[in-house]
Design an enzyme around this catalytic site. Structure first.
Site, PDB file in Angstrom:
ATOM      1  N   GLU A 166      -1.747   7.934  -4.299  1.00  0.00           N
ATOM      2  CA  GLU A 166      -1.557   9.383  -4.457  1.00  0.00           C
ATOM      3  C   GLU A 166      -2.237   9.906  -5.721  1.00  0.00           C
ATOM      4  OE1 GLU A 166       2.330  10.969  -3.910  1.00  0.00           O
ATOM      5  OE2 GLU A 166       2.602  10.065  -1.943  1.00  0.00           O
ATOM      6  N   GLY A 167      -3.435   9.430  -5.969  1.00  0.00           N
ATOM      7  CA  GLY A 167      -4.184   9.828  -7.156  1.00  0.00           C
ATOM      8  C   GLY A 167      -4.027   8.795  -8.246  1.00  0.00           C
TER       9      GLY A 167
END
Length: 825
Positions: free
Chosen positions: A500-501
């Site tokens: 998620e990043g």
């Protein structure tokens, strides 16, 4: 003349501190000009020139038409030349989500009363019952060693329980058969599961985060919603979302996967559709998914659905049994057992109706993803990190009380105490951040910047805590097996850091990069006036934003200096807060003004180059993040009723964050590319030197004591986690040993004194308790109590061992027998 200079300084400091409108600055300047002419006794010509200069300047500054004509229109023209063009995906990323408390912190003057008036997030009776019932049952069904080592998956009956009880449809409204839970309840469920089984937590977390369910709720057609949402809610469909490609990881907007609009045959008739080619990896639940959410770039070379050829990123729902879909293989992410793997397809034909939202949403996929990501990222990984650290706090504290070396529980050795105290204090701040952030989502916010702060800092703190936990457990922690409750968490820590990043890019590009535009009160207005407006409308909007921006910089610069020379004595605080924490609000207000001022000066001095100065932008993001974490910590202390037992946790966490913020500012100033300006900034922000120091050892001791002592403070700190009751469970046995060790401390003291006085002597093969019992030094009841404690203690410190082949032959034999049995059946 000295009095005149003093008057000018007073006007600047007072007017700037209170942020008075330009009219009052003009009045003051007029009076000072008149005073100067009287004191200096200028001649008539000089006075006329002075008055003329003043009147012209006053007219330009106070009459908008003149100001635009002579000043701001020229600035606007320059701004348009130097402002780089923004791609559609960049624009959609910046426009995604909302701003909330982060905007207050970026303003330099946070409204503390507004924050404390925000209602404390609370679970409904139905949500609490679900936590106490099905979630508790699911935790009890999970054996982490069996899941991660023996099966590499959840057992079938556990999967079925998850589906039957609606775990996969927590965010789906009741009208579609879902549970319709709040963000706080979603967070609480994932947190509790994370204290027991990361595999179960992730398997439940992903369908309720960014994926088909979330996208359908916001953008699906009525037909898509009515078909898929009930099936997702009941577990009849297992969803996954495929975004990441080998060539597009953190730079997800550059995905090479593509689809081409064309005509084709579908179910015996010719329809308008698309042929899609993709190659994805790292897709959680992908190997077992029945419904694939797919992101790709859609092209329409024949212009069958519009005038554009490159329509942009598009999201579609693809049943995984569609011909051409390749799915099922697995990755092995650091020995974690949650389902994760690649999938691909080449020229797979699918109808346009499979686009989420229908054909009219072709090319709007990035906007959809960015909008939904803010809420999901605010919950999933931050929450699972909190769950892991709650378990660490409770169980590491228990182990440190049970395990003794040098005739002392290791938790009372200062080196161990230091690490344990850090874990406990981080736990308090992390849970405070989790609750406040989930509460913001429930208020209707989609906090893009705050979700990035929570994701980065809670996963990083979880990594630091599990490292501390491993240091405390030593050999117990490094030997994997059924009796090791920390090893898998230690192995998996980098997973949360990466997904998620990736955290490196989240810190250096998103927190400040997006925050500087979205959270700043004027920058986005200036950008939109320059790039999206024309003519008189652009001139008026830019003039208002630009002049307000100048006042904003001046006001924060002066406040920063005043707060610095007064040690934040006049910085804003809430109208009603605990006396013991009031000074912390002042310090956050001081750093908020300093951060806002420093951010503006950095953007002015470096311009577009600041985007490439990732070390500086990362430190700016650190300052903003620390202010948010402290805000959450202080709000938690107020929301829970100012419980003084928790003060050591509050004080350590806040002081640590203030010190980190200060060090980040120092790092910016030390590396600021314009050295003379860096010197002025340092004098402004730290006129009396850097005031903040790391937390005191005494605060650390108080935090560790909470983890080492049974009671309300420990239970409150670890509230919401799963605590097994059975002593046959590894952590249940640890909890029992912890309580038994404390209950037996008076008996242990008797035994130590007896040995010291020579009443009994340790003998090989005989336990000390038996000798003391036989000598009449302890009662039979005390001996039985002590023996139980010893049995539990030895069970706790035991580590696992295996056959030479680690049991592979036995596993193969069992599998063979199972295969024969299945064939016979």
């Amino acid at each position: 003349m000295a009095w005149f200079i003093a008057g000018v300084l007073v006007v600047i400091l007072v007017f700037g501190y209170f942020g008075l409108p330009i009219f009052w600055w003009t009045v003051a300047a007029g009076l000072l000009t008149w005073w100067l002419s009287v004191v200096a006794q200028f001649g008539p010509v000089t006075n006329i020139v002075l008055a003329t200069v003043f009147l012209v300047a006053a007219a330009v500054l106070n009459i908008p038409v003149l100001r635009r004509l002579l000043v701001s229109n020229h600035v606007l023209a320059l701004y348009r030349r130097i402002l780089p063009d923004m791609s559609q995906t960049e624009k959609e990323a910046i426009d995604a989500g909302t701003v909330w408390w982060d905007a207050d912190l970026f303003s330099g003057k946070p409204d503390w009363d507004k924050l404390l008036r925000t209602p404390q997030p609370k679970l409904t009776a139905e949500e609490q019952a679900f936590l106490d019932g099905p979630v508790e049952e699911l935790c009890a069904m999970c054996n982490d060693w069996e899941i991660t080592h023996e099966r590499q998956d959840l057992p079938e009956h556990v999967w079925q329980f998850i589906k039957d009880k609606g775990f996969l449809g927590m965010i789906i409204p009741k009208q579609y058969g879902g549970l319709g839970f709040s963000a706080l309840a979603h967070s609480a469920v994932v947190m509790k599961l994370s204290t027991r089984s990361s595999t179960a937590a992730i398997s439940v977390m992903v369908p309720n985060s960014l994926g088909p369910g979330e996208l359908l709720l916001h953008y699906g057609t009525d037909q898509q919603k009515s078909h898929y949402l009930p099936r997702l809610a009941k577990g009849l469909e297992i969803p996954c979302f495929a975004l990441t490609s080998p060539e597009a990881g953190s730079d997800a907007a550059s995905i090479p996967d593509y689809g081409v609009v064309c005509k084709g045959t579908w179910q015996g008739r010719e329809v308008l559709g698309m042929r899609v080619t993709w190659d994805k990896r790292y897709i959680t639940l992908g190997p077992v998914a029945t419904l694939l959410g797919l992101a790709f770039r859609l092209y329409d070379p024949e212009r069958l659905i519009g005038d554009k050829v490159d329509l942009g990123i598009t999201c579609a729902l693809v049943p995984t049994n569609t011909p051409g879909v390749n799915i099922g293989r697995r990755h092995l992410p650091l020995n974690a057992a949650f389902q994760n793997g690649p999938n691909s397809g080449k020229d797979v034909f699918m109808p346009l109706d499979w686009i989420i939202g229908g054909p009219e949403y072709a090319g709007k996929g990035w906007m959809m993803l960015m909008s939904c990501l803010a809420a999901g990222r605010a919950i999933s990984l931050p929450t699972s990190s909190v769950g892991g650290v709650k378990a660490l706090t409770r169980y590491t504290g228990a182990y440190a009380r049970v395990r003794s070396q040098f005739k002392t529980p290791i938790g009372k050795l200062e080196g161990v105490e230091e690490a344990l105290g850090r874990i406990a204090a981080h736990c308090y701040m992390m849970d405070a951040t989790r609750v406040m952030t989930a509460g913001a989502v429930d208020l209707g916010e989609k906090p893009a910047v705050i979700s990035a702060i929570a994701k980065y800092h809670l996963t990083e703190r979880a990594r630091a805590c599990v490292n501390d936990g491993m240091d405390i457990l030593g050999g117990k922690g490094i030997c994997l097996g059924p009796n090791n409750w920390i090893g898998r968490g230690y192995q998996m820590a980098p997973i949360a850091i990466t997904v998620e990043g990736a955290n490196i890019l989240t810190r250096t590009l998103i927190i400040f990069g997006q925050g500087a535009i979205r959270c700043h009160p004027y920058v986005l207005r200036e950008m939109r006036a320059a790039k999206e407006m024309q003519g008189a409308q652009a001139a008026r909007e830019f003039d208002d934003a630009f002049t307000s921006h100048i006042g904003h910089v001046l006001r924060n610069g002066i406040r920063t200096f005043v707060y610095g020379i007064t040690q934040a004595a006049f910085a804003p605080t809430p109208s009603a807060c605990a006396a013991e924490t009031k000074h912390y609000y002042r310090h956050v207000s001081r750093l908020s003004a300093a951060f806002a001022f420093l951010a503006d000066v950095s953007m002015l001095a470096m311009g577009g180059a600041l985007k490439r100065k990732e070390k500086i932008s990362g430190r700016l993001g650190d300052v903003l993040s620390m202010l948010y974490l402290v805000s959450a910590t202080l709000k938690r202390y107020e929301d829970q009723g100012r419980i003084r037992e928790d003060l050591p946790l509050v004080r350590w966490a806040v002081r640590d964050a203030l010190y980190r913020a200060q060090q980040a500012i120092d790092g910016i100033l030390s590396n600021f590319p314009v050295k003379p300006l860096a010197t002025i900034l340092r004098w402004t922000i730290f006129p009396l030197g850097m005031p903040y120091r790391p937390p005191l050892d005494s605060r650390n001791h108080g935090c560790a004591t909470i983890a080492l002592e049974p009671g309300a403070a420990r239970d409150r700190l670890t509230d919401g986690m799963y605590v097994p009751k059975s002593e046959s469970d590894v952590t249940g046995r640890l909890e029992a040993a912890f309580l038994a060790a404390i209950a037996c401390e008076p008996i242990d003291e008797k035994l130590r004194k007896a040995v010291k006085k020579g009443k009994i002597a340790p003998q090989p093969g005989l336990d000390l308790g038996m000798l003391a019992r036989d000598a009449g030094l302890i009662t039979l009841e005390e001996y039985n109590q002590w023996s139980r404690k010893e049995a539990l203690r030895k069970g706790v410190i035991k580590v696992d061992d295996f056959p030479q082949d680690y049991g592979r032959a036995e596993i193969v034999e069992s599998a063979a027998k199972a295969t024969v049995k299945m064939k016979a059946a």
